[in-house]
Design an enzyme around this catalytic site. Structure first.
Site, PDB file in Angstrom:
ATOM      1  N   SER A   1      26.391   9.477  56.443  1.00 28.47           N
ATOM      2  CA  SER A   1      26.296   9.711  57.881  1.00 28.47           C
ATOM      3  C   SER A   1      24.847   9.579  58.328  1.00 28.47           C
ATOM      4  O   SER A   1      23.978  10.354  57.916  1.00 28.47           O
ATOM      5  CB  SER A   1      26.817  11.120  58.221  1.00 28.47           C
ATOM      6  OG  SER A   1      26.659  11.362  59.600  1.00 28.47           O
TER       7      SER A   1
ATOM      8  N   HIS B   1      28.509   5.740  58.564  1.00 30.34           N
ATOM      9  CA  HIS B   1      29.114   6.569  59.605  1.00 30.34           C
ATOM     10  C   HIS B   1      28.042   6.892  60.652  1.00 30.34           C
ATOM     11  O   HIS B   1      26.961   7.370  60.317  1.00 30.34           O
ATOM     12  CB  HIS B   1      29.638   7.853  58.944  1.00 30.34           C
ATOM     13  CG  HIS B   1      30.307   8.819  59.856  1.00 30.34           C
ATOM     14  ND1 HIS B   1      31.653   8.746  60.166  1.00 30.34           N
ATOM     15  CD2 HIS B   1      29.828   9.910  60.504  1.00 30.34           C
ATOM     16  CE1 HIS B   1      31.964   9.757  60.964  1.00 30.34           C
ATOM     17  NE2 HIS B   1      30.878  10.475  61.189  1.00 30.34           N
TER      18      HIS B   1
ATOM     19  N   ASP C   1      27.298   8.810  64.291  1.00 27.23           N
ATOM     20  CA  ASP C   1      27.809   9.791  65.253  1.00 27.23           C
ATOM     21  C   ASP C   1      27.257   9.563  66.647  1.00 27.23           C
ATOM     22  O   ASP C   1      26.056   9.361  66.822  1.00 27.23           O
ATOM     23  CB  ASP C   1      27.389  11.205  64.816  1.00 27.23           C
ATOM     24  CG  ASP C   1      28.054  11.635  63.531  1.00 27.23           C
ATOM     25  OD1 ASP C   1      29.290  11.637  63.491  1.00 27.23           O
ATOM     26  OD2 ASP C   1      27.337  11.956  62.575  1.00 27.23           O
TER      27      ASP C   1
ATOM     28  N   MET D   1      27.051  11.724  70.210  1.00 22.16           N
ATOM     29  CA  MET D   1      27.263  13.073  70.767  1.00 22.16           C
ATOM     30  C   MET D   1      26.705  13.110  72.174  1.00 22.16           C
ATOM     31  O   MET D   1      25.616  12.569  72.416  1.00 22.16           O
ATOM     32  CB  MET D   1      26.533  14.118  69.916  1.00 22.16           C
ATOM     33  CG  MET D   1      26.870  14.092  68.448  1.00 22.16           C
ATOM     34  SD  MET D   1      25.990  15.420  67.582  1.00 22.16           S
ATOM     35  CE  MET D   1      26.265  14.933  65.866  1.00 22.16           C
TER      36      MET D   1
ATOM     37  N   HIS E   1      31.772   7.512  65.158  1.00 22.21           N
ATOM     38  CA  HIS E   1      32.520   8.742  65.425  1.00 22.21           C
ATOM     39  C   HIS E   1      32.085   9.230  66.804  1.00 22.21           C
ATOM     40  O   HIS E   1      30.976   9.718  66.981  1.00 22.21           O
ATOM     41  CB  HIS E   1      32.178   9.745  64.303  1.00 22.21           C
ATOM     42  CG  HIS E   1      32.687  11.128  64.504  1.00 22.21           C
ATOM     43  ND1 HIS E   1      32.252  12.190  63.737  1.00 22.21           N
ATOM     44  CD2 HIS E   1      33.604  11.640  65.358  1.00 22.21           C
ATOM     45  CE1 HIS E   1      32.860  13.293  64.118  1.00 22.21           C
ATOM     46  NE2 HIS E   1      33.681  12.995  65.115  1.00 22.21           N
TER      47      HIS E   1
ATOM     48  N   MET F   1      31.856  11.616  69.500  1.00 19.44           N
ATOM     49  CA  MET F   1      32.002  13.012  69.958  1.00 19.44           C
ATOM     50  C   MET F   1      31.559  13.079  71.406  1.00 19.44           C
ATOM     51  O   MET F   1      30.552  13.713  71.760  1.00 19.44           O
ATOM     52  CB  MET F   1      31.148  13.929  69.076  1.00 19.44           C
ATOM     53  CG  MET F   1      31.766  14.165  67.710  1.00 19.44           C
ATOM     54  SD  MET F   1      30.595  14.916  66.560  1.00 19.44           S
ATOM     55  CE  MET F   1      29.834  13.447  65.910  1.00 19.44           C
TER      56      MET F   1
ATOM     57  N   MET G   1      38.104  16.789  60.794  1.00 16.89           N
ATOM     58  CA  MET G   1      36.818  17.499  60.802  1.00 16.89           C
ATOM     59  C   MET G   1      36.921  18.703  59.875  1.00 16.89           C
ATOM     60  O   MET G   1      37.819  19.536  60.022  1.00 16.89           O
ATOM     61  CB  MET G   1      36.455  17.979  62.214  1.00 16.89           C
ATOM     62  CG  MET G   1      36.011  16.900  63.184  1.00 16.89           C
ATOM     63  SD  MET G   1      34.704  15.785  62.613  1.00 16.89           S
ATOM     64  CE  MET G   1      33.332  16.902  62.286  1.00 16.89           C
TER      65      MET G   1
ATOM     66  N   ASP H   1      34.875  14.843  57.233  1.00 13.63           N
ATOM     67  CA  ASP H   1      33.503  14.820  57.757  1.00 13.63           C
ATOM     68  C   ASP H   1      33.055  16.248  58.026  1.00 13.63           C
ATOM     69  O   ASP H   1      33.675  16.964  58.819  1.00 13.63           O
ATOM     70  CB  ASP H   1      33.493  13.995  59.060  1.00 13.63           C
ATOM     71  CG  ASP H   1      32.104  13.851  59.672  1.00 13.63           C
ATOM     72  OD1 ASP H   1      31.103  14.198  59.010  1.00 13.63           O
ATOM     73  OD2 ASP H   1      32.031  13.373  60.827  1.00 13.63           O
TER      74      ASP H   1
ATOM     75  N   SER I   1      24.052  15.592  55.245  1.00 16.36           N
ATOM     76  CA  SER I   1      22.861  16.259  54.701  1.00 16.36           C
ATOM     77  C   SER I   1      22.810  16.221  53.179  1.00 16.36           C
ATOM     78  O   SER I   1      21.723  16.089  52.603  1.00 16.36           O
ATOM     79  CB  SER I   1      22.747  17.689  55.220  1.00 16.36           C
ATOM     80  OG  SER I   1      23.949  18.356  55.055  1.00 16.36           O
TER      81      SER I   1
HETATM   82  C1  DX5 Z   1      28.905  16.475  62.435  1.00 18.76           C
HETATM   83  C2  DX5 Z   1      28.946  14.992  62.240  1.00 18.76           C
HETATM   84  C3  DX5 Z   1      28.762  14.567  60.831  1.00 18.76           C
HETATM   85  C4  DX5 Z   1      27.468  15.004  60.211  1.00 18.76           C
HETATM   86  C5  DX5 Z   1      27.863  15.447  58.849  1.00 18.76           C
HETATM   87  O1  DX5 Z   1      29.622  16.893  63.509  1.00 18.76           O
HETATM   88  O2  DX5 Z   1      30.159  14.434  62.686  1.00 18.76           O
HETATM   89  O3  DX5 Z   1      29.007  13.184  60.623  1.00 18.76           O
HETATM   90  O4  DX5 Z   1      26.472  14.025  60.110  1.00 18.76           O
HETATM   91  O5  DX5 Z   1      26.804  16.093  58.274  1.00 18.76           O
HETATM   92  P1  DX5 Z   1      26.987  17.046  57.028  1.00 18.76           P
HETATM   93  O6  DX5 Z   1      27.511  16.200  55.883  1.00 18.76           O
HETATM   94  O7  DX5 Z   1      25.618  17.575  56.805  1.00 18.76           O
HETATM   95  O8  DX5 Z   1      27.954  18.121  57.392  1.00 18.76           O
HETATM   96 ZN    ZN Z   2      30.690  12.361  62.088  1.00 22.64          ZN
END
Ligand code: DX5
Ligand code: ZN
Length: 216
Positions: free
Chosen positions: A9, A34, A36, A38, A67, A69, A138, A174, A197
């Site tokens: 990610s 991946h 994200d 947001m 992804h 969000m 999730m 995820d 992470s």
């Molecule tokens: C969180 C994101 C993830 C995030 C995951 O809402 O959708 O993709 O980067 O990070 P970790 O693996 O640290 O939970």
């Molecule tokens: Zn994600």
């Protein structure tokens, strides 16, 4: 047998260090990143808008799994596909028109996924399963990296696997995925593993090897 895929990610990486943190993943066999989005409304954080996704797509040699969000994700889908994004997932909770969004993604030529927050039951997608390429479960509340995987989610993954049956639908997890729990996610029924992470808080080659070993 469904194919396992580890998807790093980008949100977990330092985007000022793409060269050292992200580029090496290509040589290590990673083909999907991946990414994200947001909007600080659907989730309490901000990340990559469609313009940044398009810019990153030009310089990073990976397929992108975006992804979304964001509220009303339909608005941004054409722009993402125009940028060459191969996989797009939208939250069931973020749109009143889930089927319309999924159909739009597929009509424009990308693979379509539905994301379910931890508290959203799998029955929410029962009727439209035939339209979906993948389901993202999730395993934390969305919007932040570095959280701990929510243990009761394993039962939900297994129930989804049963609901899917023989359909060619991938199950993605995820949030909080690491070397300690990736096997349990797989045993529950998942086959795509997003890792943020954990992947980027050490040497990426070592982290990836540890994750791959855990899946064996
Ligand atoms: C969180 C994101 C993830 C995030 C995951 O809402 O959708 O993709 O980067 O990070 P970790 O693996 O640290 O939970
Ligand atoms: Zn994600």
């Amino acid at each position: 047998m469904v194919k396992n895929k580890i998807m790093p990610s980008l949100f977990g990486a330092n985007i000022g260090s793409l060269e050292s943190e992200v580029m090496p993943l290509k040589e290590l066999g990673i083909d999907v990143l991946h990414v994200d989005m947001m909007d600080s409304s659907f989730v309490p954080n901000i990340a990559f808008g469609p313009t940044q996704v398009a810019d990153l797509k030009k310089i990073l040699p990976f397929q992108f799994d975006v992804h979304m969000m964001v509220e009303n994700p339909e608005k941004y889908i054409p722009q993402l596909i125009e940028a060459g994004v191969e996989y797009i997932s939208i939250h069931q909770e973020a749109t009143a028109h889930l089927l319309r969004g999924i159909q739009l993604i597929k009509k424009l030529g990308a693979k379509a996924g539905v994301v379910l927050n931890p508290g959203t039951p799998i029955e929410a997608i029962n009727v439209i399963l035939e339209e979906i390429d993948y389901v993202l479960i999730m395993t934390v509340n969305p919007g932040l990296g570095g959280q701990e995987l929510y243990q009761p989610i394993y039962k939900k993954i297994t129930a989804l696997k049963e609901l899917i049956g023989e359909r060619p639908i991938d199950i993605q997890v995820d949030g909080g995925v690491n070397a300690e729990n990736i096997k349990a996610c797989q045993e529950a029924g998942a086959n795509w593993f997003v890792v943020g992470s954990y992947m980027f808080s050490g040497n990426v080659a070592e982290r990836l090897a540890t994750l791959e070993d855990a899946l064996k």
